[in-house]
Design a protein around this motif. Sequence first.
Motif, PDB file in Angstrom:
ATOM      1  N   ARG A 189      36.870  42.166  36.786  1.00 23.66           N
ATOM      2  CA  ARG A 189      35.681  41.991  37.623  1.00 23.66           C
ATOM      3  C   ARG A 189      34.574  41.288  36.840  1.00 23.66           C
ATOM      4  NH1 ARG A 189      36.617  47.442  38.751  1.00 23.66           N
ATOM      5  NH2 ARG A 189      34.622  48.054  37.815  1.00 23.66           N
TER       6      ARG A 189
ATOM      7  N   LYS B 261      31.507  33.510  39.500  1.00 21.95           N
ATOM      8  CA  LYS B 261      30.725  33.490  40.739  1.00 21.95           C
ATOM      9  C   LYS B 261      29.248  33.277  40.452  1.00 21.95           C
ATOM     10  CE  LYS B 261      31.716  36.259  44.108  1.00 21.95           C
ATOM     11  NZ  LYS B 261      31.951  37.471  44.931  1.00 21.95           N
TER      12      LYS B 261
ATOM     13  N   ASN C 186      23.007  36.645  46.641  1.00 19.91           N
ATOM     14  CA  ASN C 186      24.430  36.548  46.274  1.00 19.91           C
ATOM     15  C   ASN C 186      24.684  37.173  44.902  1.00 19.91           C
ATOM     16  OD1 ASN C 186      24.880  35.106  48.620  1.00 19.91           O
ATOM     17  ND2 ASN C 186      24.980  33.112  47.604  1.00 19.91           N
TER      18      ASN C 186
ATOM     19  N   GLU D 178      24.751  40.905  45.011  1.00 21.01           N
ATOM     20  CA  GLU D 178      26.013  41.414  45.553  1.00 21.01           C
ATOM     21  C   GLU D 178      27.134  41.332  44.520  1.00 21.01           C
ATOM     22  OE1 GLU D 178      26.616  39.093  49.050  1.00 21.01           O
ATOM     23  OE2 GLU D 178      25.162  40.224  50.251  1.00 21.01           O
ATOM     24  N   THR D 179      27.136  40.273  43.726  1.00 20.89           N
ATOM     25  CA  THR D 179      28.156  40.118  42.689  1.00 20.89           C
ATOM     26  C   THR D 179      27.991  41.175  41.602  1.00 20.89           C
ATOM     27  OG1 THR D 179      28.320  37.728  43.083  1.00 20.89           O
ATOM     28  CG2 THR D 179      29.121  38.541  40.961  1.00 20.89           C
TER      29      THR D 179
ATOM     30  N   TYR E 268      26.734  44.131  41.986  1.00 15.50           N
ATOM     31  CA  TYR E 268      27.183  45.397  42.577  1.00 15.50           C
ATOM     32  C   TYR E 268      28.712  45.497  42.509  1.00 15.50           C
ATOM     33  CZ  TYR E 268      27.494  49.268  45.919  1.00 15.50           C
ATOM     34  OH  TYR E 268      27.744  50.483  46.507  1.00 15.50           O
ATOM     35  N   TYR E 269      29.383  44.414  42.848  1.00 19.75           N
ATOM     36  CA  TYR E 269      30.849  44.419  42.814  1.00 19.75           C
ATOM     37  C   TYR E 269      31.363  44.554  41.383  1.00 19.75           C
ATOM     38  CZ  TYR E 269      35.632  42.736  42.841  1.00 19.75           C
ATOM     39  OH  TYR E 269      36.984  42.626  42.631  1.00 19.75           O
TER      40      TYR E 269
ATOM     41  N   GLN F 207      33.390  47.666  44.247  1.00 19.75           N
ATOM     42  CA  GLN F 207      33.356  47.712  45.701  1.00 19.75           C
ATOM     43  C   GLN F 207      32.457  46.599  46.240  1.00 19.75           C
ATOM     44  OE1 GLN F 207      31.927  51.617  46.601  1.00 19.75           O
ATOM     45  NE2 GLN F 207      33.815  52.643  45.979  1.00 19.75           N
ATOM     46  N   GLU F 208      32.806  46.133  47.428  1.00 17.89           N
ATOM     47  CA  GLU F 208      31.952  45.150  48.086  1.00 17.89           C
ATOM     48  C   GLU F 208      30.673  45.835  48.554  1.00 17.89           C
ATOM     49  OE1 GLU F 208      32.497  41.963  48.284  1.00 17.89           O
ATOM     50  OE2 GLU F 208      34.547  41.993  47.478  1.00 17.89           O
TER      51      GLU F 208
END
Length: 240
Positions: A82, A89, A204, A207-208, A210-211, A216-217
């Motif tokens: 990840r 990303k 964005n 969110e990345t 967090y993942y 998790q998404e």
Amino acid sequence: MPEHTVKAYGDELNQLTAEVARMGGLAEAQVADAVDSVARRDVALGRAVVERDAKLDAMHHDIERKAIRLIALRQPVASDLRRTLASMKLAVDLERTGDLAKNIAKRGLILAEGEPLQPLTRSIERMGKLVSMRLRDVLDAYAAAEIDRAVAVWNTDDEVDEHYNALFRELLTYMMGDPRTITAGTHLLFMAKNLERIGDHATNIAETIYYEITGQEFIGERPRWNPDVAEPGPDPLTTA
């Protein structure tokens, strides 16, 4: 796995994270300097922003290359995978942020050739500072691996949309009231849109993060702005 191999693997992951952080610092500076060049009608600074964009592009390609090599040779799993994917990303979002900052600087160079529109320029400056702050906060969240700070940035996405909404209407009012401001107003409209998109890239990134940390998404629907009037079309300077 031998100790020296484990250490080398860890060093590669840490180096990848450090390079993303450095790229984030440059992207943040690009946005701040682009807005500053518009506010101060600083031609030299605007040109510097345009020229520095090539460095962001090179950093993006270097991070992508190193991440692919790490995946191929180390075959990371779980959090390491990840972390590696997140670096790729984030590099994409930061590269796009740099492109948008370059576009703002380019339009600033054009505006510097004409008469100043101080009230409207100040509005762009205020929105630019808000977006720069969100970008700085989310990059700090990445460096510190703090989920709460990343989520806080995600939750304030609507603030940027509200600023864009207000600025959009302000610009249209000026342009309808004085046709002589249409050309400059159009450039400012695209600047505002570019800033709004930079805000989206900050979201964005949140969110990345967090993942990367949770695996998790991020579950949640971004606030949506539904304008009553049409937005400007694609910025023709985007790929210039």
